[in-house]
Design an enzyme around this catalytic site. Structure first.
Site, PDB file in Angstrom:
ATOM      1  CG  HIS A   1      48.172 -37.579  29.906  1.00  0.00           C
ATOM      2  ND1 HIS A   1      49.105 -37.553  29.032  1.00  0.00           N
ATOM      3  CD2 HIS A   1      47.693 -38.094  29.705  1.00  0.00           C
ATOM      4  CE1 HIS A   1      49.113 -38.506  28.198  1.00  0.00           C
ATOM      5  NE2 HIS A   1      48.352 -38.910  28.454  1.00  0.00           N
TER       6      HIS A   1
ATOM      7  CE  LYS B   1      46.367 -39.941  25.328  1.00  0.00           C
ATOM      8  NZ  LYS B   1      46.975 -40.965  26.448  1.00  0.00           N
TER       9      LYS B   1
ATOM     10  CE  LYS C   1      14.274 -45.033  42.409  1.00  0.00           C
ATOM     11  NZ  LYS C   1      13.141 -45.733  42.456  1.00  0.00           N
TER      12      LYS C   1
ATOM     13  CG  ASP D   1      10.771 -47.431  40.758  1.00  0.00           C
ATOM     14  OD1 ASP D   1      10.975 -48.133  39.421  1.00  0.00           O
ATOM     15  OD2 ASP D   1      10.956 -47.229  42.008  1.00  0.00           O
TER      16      ASP D   1
HETATM   17  P1  NAP Z   1      13.785 -47.373  51.349  1.00  0.00           P
HETATM   18  O1  NAP Z   1      12.979 -46.554  50.696  1.00  0.00           O
HETATM   19  O2  NAP Z   1      15.405 -47.417  51.954  1.00  0.00           O
HETATM   20  O3  NAP Z   1      12.554 -47.911  52.248  1.00  0.00           O
HETATM   21  C1  NAP Z   1      13.511 -48.684  52.947  1.00  0.00           C
HETATM   22  C2  NAP Z   1      11.724 -49.721  54.434  1.00  0.00           C
HETATM   23  O4  NAP Z   1      12.708 -51.319  54.349  1.00  0.00           O
HETATM   24  C3  NAP Z   1      11.351 -48.899  55.027  1.00  0.00           C
HETATM   25  O5  NAP Z   1      10.352 -48.838  55.326  1.00  0.00           O
HETATM   26  C4  NAP Z   1      12.717 -49.835  55.810  1.00  0.00           C
HETATM   27  O6  NAP Z   1      12.100 -49.768  57.589  1.00  0.00           O
HETATM   28  C5  NAP Z   1      12.040 -51.209  55.943  1.00  0.00           C
HETATM   29  N1  NAP Z   1      13.756 -51.658  56.640  1.00  0.00           N
HETATM   30  C6  NAP Z   1      14.846 -51.343  56.196  1.00  0.00           C
HETATM   31  N2  NAP Z   1      15.069 -52.478  57.141  1.00  0.00           N
HETATM   32  C7  NAP Z   1      14.782 -53.290  58.079  1.00  0.00           C
HETATM   33  C8  NAP Z   1      14.635 -54.488  59.537  1.00  0.00           C
HETATM   34  N3  NAP Z   1      15.727 -54.472  59.261  1.00  0.00           N
HETATM   35  N4  NAP Z   1      13.179 -54.504  59.385  1.00  0.00           N
HETATM   36  C9  NAP Z   1      11.723 -54.326  58.804  1.00  0.00           C
HETATM   37  N5  NAP Z   1      12.310 -52.692  58.248  1.00  0.00           N
HETATM   38  C10 NAP Z   1      13.225 -52.518  57.397  1.00  0.00           C
HETATM   39  O7  NAP Z   1      13.757 -48.613  50.126  1.00  0.00           O
HETATM   40  P2  NAP Z   1      13.613 -49.222  48.490  1.00  0.00           P
HETATM   41  O8  NAP Z   1      13.627 -48.340  47.811  1.00  0.00           O
HETATM   42  O9  NAP Z   1      11.571 -48.386  49.364  1.00  0.00           O
HETATM   43  O10 NAP Z   1      13.051 -50.473  48.458  1.00  0.00           O
HETATM   44  C11 NAP Z   1      12.945 -51.697  49.252  1.00  0.00           C
HETATM   45  C12 NAP Z   1      12.969 -53.150  48.916  1.00  0.00           C
HETATM   46  O11 NAP Z   1      11.922 -53.125  47.923  1.00  0.00           O
HETATM   47  C13 NAP Z   1      14.572 -52.912  48.406  1.00  0.00           C
HETATM   48  O12 NAP Z   1      14.597 -54.691  48.771  1.00  0.00           O
HETATM   49  C14 NAP Z   1      14.525 -53.511  46.874  1.00  0.00           C
HETATM   50  O13 NAP Z   1      15.965 -53.423  47.068  1.00  0.00           O
HETATM   51  C15 NAP Z   1      13.293 -53.347  46.408  1.00  0.00           C
HETATM   52  N6  NAP Z   1      12.990 -52.959  45.286  1.00  0.00           N
HETATM   53  C16 NAP Z   1      12.465 -53.305  44.157  1.00  0.00           C
HETATM   54  C17 NAP Z   1      12.887 -52.772  43.421  1.00  0.00           C
HETATM   55  C18 NAP Z   1      11.708 -53.856  41.933  1.00  0.00           C
HETATM   56  O14 NAP Z   1      12.187 -53.343  40.510  1.00  0.00           O
HETATM   57  N7  NAP Z   1      11.533 -55.258  41.938  1.00  0.00           N
HETATM   58  C19 NAP Z   1      12.583 -51.767  43.232  1.00  0.00           C
HETATM   59  C20 NAP Z   1      12.574 -50.542  44.345  1.00  0.00           C
HETATM   60  C21 NAP Z   1      13.118 -51.791  45.889  1.00  0.00           C
HETATM   61  P3  NAP Z   1      11.843 -48.403  58.017  1.00  0.00           P
HETATM   62  O15 NAP Z   1      11.667 -47.217  58.049  1.00  0.00           O
HETATM   63  O16 NAP Z   1      11.524 -48.580  59.698  1.00  0.00           O
HETATM   64  O17 NAP Z   1      13.576 -48.224  58.271  1.00  0.00           O
END
Ligand code: NAP
Length: 532
Positions: A144, A171, A315, A353
């Site tokens: 181990h 092992k 990503k 996506d």
């Molecule tokens: P990300 O790349 O980190 O982008 C976040 C976005 O949210 C940016 O535009 C950011 O604005 C904005 N934001 C964060 N906090 C904020 C606040 N307090 N007020 C205003 N704007 C705010 O994240 P992402 O991957 O795009 O994901 C965004 C959302 O989509 C998440 O909730 C995620 O769970 C969801 N999502 C869902 C799926 C699905 O399959 N349903 C797939 C992918 C993502 P700034 O540019 O100003 O920071």
């Protein structure tokens, strides 16, 4: 060292049950303070489907070898490994060494199926028994390493030293500091000429504990309950059998997984593994805690490692590792899915996506994609407001533009909205202006920010009053399903489309890319509903 073209061990399938595709046994570690508790755990191990139990007698309080060993060995409903692990090898026993070894002798005499002795003292142990080992008993000689996983050469040397002691079973347990460490352990298993237990401990070693079935490992360990394990990173018996379909893993099983960091929370293995099983597809889907995407892909370069989902924060790094990238993923600058082409091993990146989100909105509008049936997308010509300019925002904005919508991007950081709008040929606005934006009625709104996501479920990116201008509102957030945004949109009379639909649609597309088969949509829907 890479996991490429490994000569796959052909395990001797001595199992009559046609449901098993490998001979790797599942061993439940039994750890308790009393023999009665241990017997209870052994019965549970049998009920749950373990093949054997490892009795960790170093966990017993007030242990009397004569009395307790006999009970534990004779009354065990499953074959037994007796392990009396000393503190100097990570166990609980800190007493006299000769007493410890005498207890292991006794366990052999009492009919244990296997005993475990540590490499450091194995020579002494074998010379003390002087060849008087009951024929039925097999000796596991173990090493181990709780610090790291040594080089392949060093692991080979340890295995050779173990074999030289006269061990029946080798092992080697190491600690994975990186997911690529598991590859050296799997290589050991695949190349070994003697029965070998190889595992890398820790979350980064999970892959070794599951894929040992593919490469011919002697056994893997499955904990009786989540959180109660004998070594870090040990999956539960239930997860091995029900989530990872451990019995169905064969030498030719195709390996998939979701690449991210962190990854423990991912629901994707819960979706794809049952779907693979339902479609009778010979594949497995694992959570892959990856620190460096290029290192991971270079190490697991075997053609059997065939498809990955990508999540935060990999990503973009995933895209850089592709040999070919679909134009939308390239424009977005991120992939969410990667496939290894069977013909030439080239890595192809996609952004599904965007397909998932757009398909969900199109369905909400009462039509389907123009790409699939030649008809015009219901998004064409519509004013499509996307809130957010991150990964999801880009996917929605590019997707909307692709379908002929007039796209307007609103984002907290206005510069990012401007940048995205310029790239797609759309308009932009600061998020603060969104409430007053109403050039026309019947607009479509997509929230692609995390505003409103658990735990801040009261938050919403737009006022309820402003929602009356929209005929359809989509929220990418899927925890919770009913966000404040969607609740208020429904109250103002808009059609609502859930983030779960985006997730489901991209899962359907990925399933089809991984398997070449139609996705079992109902099953995937049900599984997601159960897991969110
Ligand atoms: P990300 O790349 O980190 O982008 C976040 C976005 O949210 C940016 O535009 C950011 O604005 C904005 N934001 C964060 N906090 C904020 C606040 N307090 N007020 C205003 N704007 C705010 O994240 P992402 O991957 O795009 O994901 C965004 C959302 O989509 C998440 O909730 C995620 O769970 C969801 N999502 C869902 C799926 C699905 O399959 N349903 C797939 C992918 C993502 P700034 O540019 O100003 O920071």
């Amino acid at each position: 060292m890479t996991l490429n073209s490994i000569p796959l061990a052909t395990p001797e399938l001595q199992i009559g049950d046609g449901a098993r595709r490998n001979a790797t046994m599942i061993c439940a570690p039994v750890m308790a303070e009393t023999a009665e508790q241990m017997l209870g755990q052994m019965r549970k191990a049998k009920e749950l489907g373990a093949d054997l139990v490892e009795i960790r007698i170093d966990y017993l309080k007030s242990f009397s070898p004569q009395q307790h060993l006999e009970v534990l060995i004779k009354q065990s409903p499953l074959p037994t490994i007796i392990t009396y692990r000393p503190t100097w090898e990570g166990g609980q026993y800190d007493g006299d060494e000769s007493r410890r070894q005498a207890t292991l002798h006794q366990a052999m005499e009492l009919g244990a199926d296997y005993i475990d002795i540590e490499l450091k003292v194995a020579d002494k142990f074998f010379s003390s028994i002087q060849g008087k080992k009951p024929e039925k008993v097999k000796v596991i000689v173990s090493s181990h390493n709780y610090e790291n996983t040594p080089s392949a050469e060093e692991i080979g040397n340890i295995a050779a030293r173990i074999q030289a002691t006269g061990a029946d079973i080798v092992k080697i347990a190491t600690t994975a500091l990186d997911i690529t460490d598991s590859a050296r352990i799997l290589q050991l298993i695949a190349h070994s000429q003697v029965p070998t237990i190889g595992l890398a401990m820790g979350e980064r070693g999970l892959i070794s504990r599951i894929l040992c079935a593919k490469f011919g490992g002697f056994l893997t360990f499955g904990a009786l309950e989540s959180g109660i394990h004998s070594a870090p990173g040990q999956p539960t018996l239930r997860d091995l059998l029900d989530l990872y379909n451990f019995r169905q893993i064969g030498p030719d099983t195709k390996v998939h997984g979701v690449i991210g960091k962190p990854i423990g929370h991912s629901k994707s293995p819960h979706l794809y593994n049952p779907a693979f099983k339902k479609a009778a597809f010979n594949g497995i889907y694992l959570p892959l805690l990856v620190d460096n995407v290029a290192n991971f892909l270079n190490t697991y370069s075997s053609p059997d490692f065939t498809g990955y989902s990508y999540t935060i924060p990999h990503k973009m790094a995933g895209l850089e590792c592709c040999d070919e990238v679909d134009p939308i993923a390239k424009a977005i600058g991120a992939i969410s899915c990667m496939i290894k082409k069977p013909s030439d091993g080239k890595l192809i990146g996609y952004n599904v996506d965007y397909l998932g989100a757009i398909a969900a909105i199109e369905e909400g509008l009462g039509g389907s994609s123009s790409a699939s049936n030649g008809s015009v997308s219901p998004l064409a010509g519509r004013l499509f407001v996307v809130i957010g300019a991150g990964g999801a925002g880009k996917a929605l904005a590019y997707g909307g533009k692709e379908k002929g919508a007039r796209v307007v991007v609103a984002n907290r950081t206005y510069e990012k909205a401007k940048d995205l709008a310029r790239k797609i040929g759309g308009e932009s606005m600061p998020l603060t202006e969104l409430d007053d934006f109403h050039p026309e009625d019947g607009m479509i709104l997509a929230n692609a920010t995390s505003v409103g996501m658990k735990p801040n479920t009261d938050a919403t990116p737009i006022s309820k009053k402003a929602l009356s201008r929209y005929s359809l509102v989509f929220d990418a957030i899927y925890t919770p399903k009913w966000t404040t945004l969607l609740r208020e949109a429904k109250e103002t009379g808009a059609k609502v489309v859930f983030g779960t639909e985006m997730f489901l649609n991209q899962a359907f597309v990925q399933f089809e890319k991984f398997t070449g088969l139609p996705a079992p949509k109902d099953l995937i829907r049900e599984t997601l509903a159960r897991n969110t």
